[in-house]
Design a protein around this motif. Structure first.
Motif, PDB file in Angstrom:
ATOM      1  N   LEU A 278      -7.239  -3.310  -6.973  1.00 41.56           N
ATOM      2  CA  LEU A 278      -7.853  -3.157  -5.661  1.00 41.56           C
ATOM      3  C   LEU A 278      -7.979  -4.501  -4.942  1.00 41.56           C
ATOM      4  CD1 LEU A 278     -10.568  -0.427  -6.251  1.00 41.56           C
ATOM      5  CD2 LEU A 278      -8.356  -0.231  -5.116  1.00 41.56           C
ATOM      6  N   ARG A 279      -8.245  -5.543  -5.708  1.00 41.75           N
ATOM      7  CA  ARG A 279      -8.305  -6.861  -5.084  1.00 41.75           C
ATOM      8  C   ARG A 279      -6.947  -7.244  -4.501  1.00 41.75           C
ATOM      9  NH1 ARG A 279     -12.638 -10.664  -6.855  1.00 41.75           N
ATOM     10  NH2 ARG A 279     -14.414  -9.257  -6.795  1.00 41.75           N
ATOM     11  N   LEU A 280      -5.920  -6.908  -5.220  1.00 46.84           N
ATOM     12  CA  LEU A 280      -4.585  -7.223  -4.721  1.00 46.84           C
ATOM     13  C   LEU A 280      -4.299  -6.482  -3.417  1.00 46.84           C
ATOM     14  CD1 LEU A 280      -1.817  -8.549  -5.078  1.00 46.84           C
ATOM     15  CD2 LEU A 280      -1.144  -6.581  -6.448  1.00 46.84           C
ATOM     16  N   GLY A 281      -4.643  -5.191  -3.416  1.00 50.65           N
ATOM     17  CA  GLY A 281      -4.452  -4.421  -2.191  1.00 50.65           C
ATOM     18  C   GLY A 281      -5.254  -4.993  -1.032  1.00 50.65           C
ATOM     19  N   LEU A 282      -6.433  -5.443  -1.353  1.00 48.54           N
ATOM     20  CA  LEU A 282      -7.300  -6.069  -0.366  1.00 48.54           C
ATOM     21  C   LEU A 282      -6.636  -7.312   0.199  1.00 48.54           C
ATOM     22  CD1 LEU A 282     -10.051  -5.426   0.635  1.00 48.54           C
ATOM     23  CD2 LEU A 282     -11.015  -6.375  -1.437  1.00 48.54           C
ATOM     24  N   TRP A 283      -6.183  -8.139  -0.683  1.00 47.91           N
ATOM     25  CA  TRP A 283      -5.547  -9.391  -0.273  1.00 47.91           C
ATOM     26  C   TRP A 283      -4.325  -9.105   0.596  1.00 47.91           C
ATOM     27  CZ3 TRP A 283      -0.699 -11.373  -1.378  1.00 47.91           C
ATOM     28  CH2 TRP A 283      -0.528 -12.720  -1.089  1.00 47.91           C
ATOM     29  N   ALA A 284      -3.524  -8.152   0.169  1.00 47.65           N
ATOM     30  CA  ALA A 284      -2.323  -7.808   0.936  1.00 47.65           C
ATOM     31  C   ALA A 284      -2.700  -7.201   2.284  1.00 47.65           C
ATOM     32  CB  ALA A 284      -1.455  -6.841   0.137  1.00 47.65           C
TER      33      ALA A 284
ATOM     34  N   ASN B  86       0.812  -1.208   0.000  1.00 50.88           N
ATOM     35  CA  ASN B  86       0.000   0.000   0.000  1.00 50.88           C
ATOM     36  C   ASN B  86       0.849   1.264   0.000  1.00 50.88           C
ATOM     37  OD1 ASN B  86      -3.038  -0.151   0.098  1.00 50.88           O
ATOM     38  ND2 ASN B  86      -2.451  -1.869   1.392  1.00 50.88           N
ATOM     39  N   ALA B  87       1.928   1.215   0.740  1.00 53.72           N
ATOM     40  CA  ALA B  87       2.808   2.379   0.752  1.00 53.72           C
ATOM     41  C   ALA B  87       3.377   2.635  -0.646  1.00 53.72           C
ATOM     42  CB  ALA B  87       3.930   2.173   1.761  1.00 53.72           C
ATOM     43  N   VAL B  88       3.669   1.559  -1.359  1.00 60.17           N
ATOM     44  CA  VAL B  88       4.196   1.714  -2.714  1.00 60.17           C
ATOM     45  C   VAL B  88       3.162   2.393  -3.594  1.00 60.17           C
ATOM     46  CG1 VAL B  88       4.938   0.461  -4.764  1.00 60.17           C
ATOM     47  CG2 VAL B  88       5.787  -0.213  -2.529  1.00 60.17           C
ATOM     48  N   ARG B  89       1.910   2.026  -3.405  1.00 72.35           N
ATOM     49  CA  ARG B  89       0.875   2.633  -4.228  1.00 72.35           C
ATOM     50  C   ARG B  89       0.667   4.089  -3.877  1.00 72.35           C
ATOM     51  NH1 ARG B  89      -4.181  -1.127  -4.437  1.00 72.35           N
ATOM     52  NH2 ARG B  89      -4.265  -0.251  -2.355  1.00 72.35           N
ATOM     53  N   ALA B  90       0.791   4.402  -2.608  1.00 68.18           N
ATOM     54  CA  ALA B  90       0.442   5.745  -2.164  1.00 68.18           C
ATOM     55  C   ALA B  90       1.588   6.739  -2.359  1.00 68.18           C
ATOM     56  CB  ALA B  90       0.029   5.716  -0.698  1.00 68.18           C
TER      57      ALA B  90
ATOM     58  N   VAL C 216     -10.042  -1.152   3.173  1.00 68.03           N
ATOM     59  CA  VAL C 216      -8.818  -1.955   3.204  1.00 68.03           C
ATOM     60  C   VAL C 216      -8.167  -1.954   1.826  1.00 68.03           C
ATOM     61  CG1 VAL C 216      -7.886  -4.264   3.542  1.00 68.03           C
ATOM     62  CG2 VAL C 216      -9.606  -3.398   5.093  1.00 68.03           C
ATOM     63  N   ALA C 217      -8.969  -2.047   0.800  1.00 67.02           N
ATOM     64  CA  ALA C 217      -8.420  -2.073  -0.562  1.00 67.02           C
ATOM     65  C   ALA C 217      -7.679  -0.790  -0.872  1.00 67.02           C
ATOM     66  CB  ALA C 217      -9.544  -2.285  -1.570  1.00 67.02           C
TER      67      ALA C 217
ATOM     68  N   ALA D 239      -6.416   1.655   7.474  1.00 69.97           N
ATOM     69  CA  ALA D 239      -7.385   2.662   7.040  1.00 69.97           C
ATOM     70  C   ALA D 239      -8.801   2.290   7.435  1.00 69.97           C
ATOM     71  CB  ALA D 239      -7.292   2.860   5.530  1.00 69.97           C
ATOM     72  N   ALA D 240      -9.017   1.036   7.773  1.00 71.13           N
ATOM     73  CA  ALA D 240     -10.367   0.578   8.082  1.00 71.13           C
ATOM     74  C   ALA D 240     -10.663   0.739   9.563  1.00 71.13           C
ATOM     75  CB  ALA D 240     -10.536  -0.879   7.642  1.00 71.13           C
ATOM     76  N   THR D 241     -10.792   1.953  10.000  1.00 70.66           N
ATOM     77  CA  THR D 241     -11.175   2.224  11.383  1.00 70.66           C
ATOM     78  C   THR D 241     -12.704   2.222  11.493  1.00 70.66           C
ATOM     79  OG1 THR D 241     -11.338   4.605  11.101  1.00 70.66           O
ATOM     80  CG2 THR D 241      -9.166   3.715  11.565  1.00 70.66           C
ATOM     81  N   VAL D 242     -13.181   2.103  12.702  1.00 67.74           N
ATOM     82  CA  VAL D 242     -14.632   2.054  12.860  1.00 67.74           C
ATOM     83  C   VAL D 242     -15.282   3.334  12.338  1.00 67.74           C
ATOM     84  CG1 VAL D 242     -14.723   0.420  14.752  1.00 67.74           C
ATOM     85  CG2 VAL D 242     -14.339   2.804  15.236  1.00 67.74           C
TER      86      VAL D 242
END
Lengths: 223, 223
Positions: B111-117, A121-125, B28-29, B35-38
């Motif tokens: 985005l799926r990849l980011g999700l998976w990671a 994610n850091a790489v993407r951002a 998350v993606a 980043a996925a806080t409540v």
DNA sequence: GCCTTTGTTGTACATTTGGATAATTCAATA
DNA sequence: TATTGAATTATCCAAATGTACAACAAAGGC
């Protein structure tokens, strides 16, 4: 109890930077990016938090340095056998050595996978991270393409490039599989599958070179 | 200005859980697990933070539900074409359809990849997440192995399993490549490479089935 | 039409954590 | 011994975290 002050220890800049980068990599590998806080990094490196900013302008800069180190290490580890024993090898053996080197430890390793995912994610951002990534990614693939182009077969540049992409994908996939499920493969199985599949893509039999450590020369009987 | 209260809107449990899971996945993606806080999840789902705990016992439980959803979606999307058009297909066509379905959007997607990671570390750390992972991972590979076993060729169970592992690895690798570098491949190139490589592994030509959307039936000339 | 039930909101809490930095201490070197 | 700069300690201040809870609004039973 004010006596438990950390013993003052003076080290070279090289040593300190090394320790900090290594600590950051370890933490990302184990707990993801959010685990690599300045406190945790300093703690792991055996120093106090303030020292980080003495060697790196910001935490982001340390992160970039750590990622650069990871990427360099991936390519270097994959070609380690080549660099040490590959002088007399044929082109086919060199390619096989590179493929096999990419599919065994330390390249294949659950911690490496976590590391890679932690940085994704850091790489993407971050643009700086992206630049580091592109550079080292292409270095790997270019090296693979060069090994393929050296093979004793007829193939134009476009074919070589396409083959390199396919082989790279296979290697990456097996790397992913082996790293994610280390117990899912017998020792050496990953390398065998990789060599077999790369052979199929290239339409060329590919035999792994004899490594001094893996199989002894035939002049001596087994002890 | 006390008047800007969010309009009270009552929805079904199904709708709310859906929205919360979807919001968590999106976040998350895009920005990784941190980043996925409540608050962010509630905001994205169009509700207030308090509601999350009305539908999920804790944030971790929401995370697990989201990961389960992701995994189920991966397998379902890969086999979507099979489920809708695969009734009259041959075994070879069904396998080809599954492979191709795994190598194009929406399965192949940055985005799926980011999700998976983003979930990777949580899967390693949390036992509940790990259980969800194992279950769905094996569901995918078993389906692939079943398609391979149905092929018109002679192969024992061990061979089928080994082939499924190799094919799975190739698919995962191409998925990784295509998702990480979406601009590195021409449209359809990934599926072609995948089918070609799987064919090579199995020693069997594999042709993609004609999908109604991708290639029109031959009775009409091109407009 | 009241009243219980339940989905929903808004806010506050208690804690942790983030990176950064100022001031101080200490070892090495000249 | 004086100087220098690496290394330590303590702290800052802000932001963000998951959770808890009381007030509020709409259904739906009676």
């Amino acid at each position: 109890m004010p006596g438990d002050r950390r013993p003052y220890r003076r080290e070279s800049e090289e040593t300190r930077r090394e320790a900090l980068i290594e600590a950051a990599l370890d933490l990302v590998a184990e707990g993801g990016a959010q685990a690599a806080t300045v406190r945790a990094i300093a703690d792991r490196a055996g120093v106090t938090p303030g020292l980080i900013r003495h060697y790196f302008a910001s935490k982001d800069e340390l992160t970039r340095a750590a990622y650069r180190r990871l990427m360099e290490r991936m390519t270097a580890d994959s070609g380690a056998a080549l660099d040490t024993h590959g002088a007399g090898w044929t082109a086919s053996e060199r390619l096989a050595g590179f493929v096999a080197g990419s599919l065994r430890p330390p390249v294949v390793d659950p911690l490496r996978l976590g590391l890679w995912a932690g940085f994704l994610n850091a790489v993407r951002a971050d643009a700086g991270m992206r630049a580091i990534h592109e550079q080292n990614y292409h270095a790997y693939r270019d090296r693979l393409e060069g090994l393929i182009a050296d093979l004793p077969r007829w193939a134009d540049a476009a074919r070589c490039r396409a083959d390199a992409i396919a082989c790279n994908a296979v290697i990456d996939g097996l790397w992913l599989e082996g790293s994610a499920l280390p117990e899912g493969f017998a020792p050496g199985e990953l390398e065998r599958i990789g060599l077999h599949t790369v052979s199929a893509i290239l339409g060329l039999p590919l035999n792994p070179p004899n490594l001094p450590s893996s199989s002894p020369p035939p002049e001596g009987p087994a002890p």
